[in-house]
Design an enzyme around this catalytic site. Structure first.
Site: not given
Ligand code: GLP
Length: 236
Positions: A63, A129, A131, A136
């Protein structure tokens, strides 16, 4: 689902590294699906410190934020450069273009890239959540690359990387769940108490679009590398 429980994120990075190394060693990794966020950082550090050669391997990221240039310090382009690509050159690195004028066209272009470079091994983090990528709760399990509106909880969680919450983009381009599920192998990484509820629902909950990661229960080759805190609510 195979679950590896580790002490902390550093050990998690080492465990995940072993799984990547195996694939590279047997020549099975042609296209590597990559994730951003704080979670995969220790894995990327292990990759950078290793002698693994990615020069004949392509990467496809999950993404990118809409509205941030590749040079923006909080863009996922910038993140990947800083944590992996600068030290480890790949054959080609693909990420969605968050500044594309025609976002629909950009989504189609990205789907074509995924089609031309089927993902052998996908790294995933998980949102609080549930995702995956930026899919989402409520995102279709059949979804392809799309423009997505970020939920308030995701904006809140990701605001820690920005100066102020108003700076967090409210939209992103994300690879769809169908494309993630098409990857031959998937590793999901999760660390910390904040991820415990999402991990419980992912592993033991109903398979529902309300918890995007729960679809992984139906994939034939998924390994979770999670720390004790993220695993703390699991009952089985
Ligand atoms: C973002 C990314 C995800 C990631 C998530 C969790 O929203 N788009 O790919 O898994 O954050 O982030 P973190 O690893 O910093 O907790």
């Amino acid at each position: 689902m195979k679950i590896i429980i580790v002490k902390d994120q550093n050990v998690g990075g080492k465990e995940a590294f072993k799984l990547v190394e195996q694939e590279v060693d047997v020549g099975k990794l042609k296209t590597f699906g990559l994730a951003t966020g704080s979670t995969p950082v220790t894995l990327y550090q292990e990759l950078v410190n290793s002698s693994l050669d990615f020069s004949q391997i392509n990467s496809v990221n999950l993404d990118e934020y809409i509205g941030l240039s590749a040079e923006h310090p909080q863009s996922y382009h910038h993140f990947m450069k800083e944590h992996l690509f600068e030290a480890k050159p790949f054959k080609q690195n693909f990420l969605p273009n968050g500044l594309a004028k025609d976002l629909e066209e950009e989504c189609s272009r990205y789907d074509k890239i995924i089609q031309d470079h089927p993902i052998d091994f996908q790294i995933l983090g998980i949102g609080e959540n549930g995702h995956i990528g930026f899919n989402e709760p409520g995102a279709s399990f059949e979804g392809k690359t799309a423009v997505v509106d970020l939920t308030d909880s995701t904006i809140q969680a990701n605001s820690r990387n920005f100066e102020k919450i108003e700076d967090v983009p409210t939209q992103a381009i994300s690879m769809g769940i169908k494309s993630i599920m098409a990857s031959k192998k998937i590793i999901l990484l999760a660390y910390g108490q904040k991820k415990a509820q999402a991990i419980l629902e992912t592993v033991e909950g109903e398979v529902t679009e309300e918890v995007p990661a729960s679809i992984l229960q139906t994939h034939s080759d998924v390994t979770l590398v999670i720390d004790e805190a993220a695993a703390s609510l699991l009952t089985k």
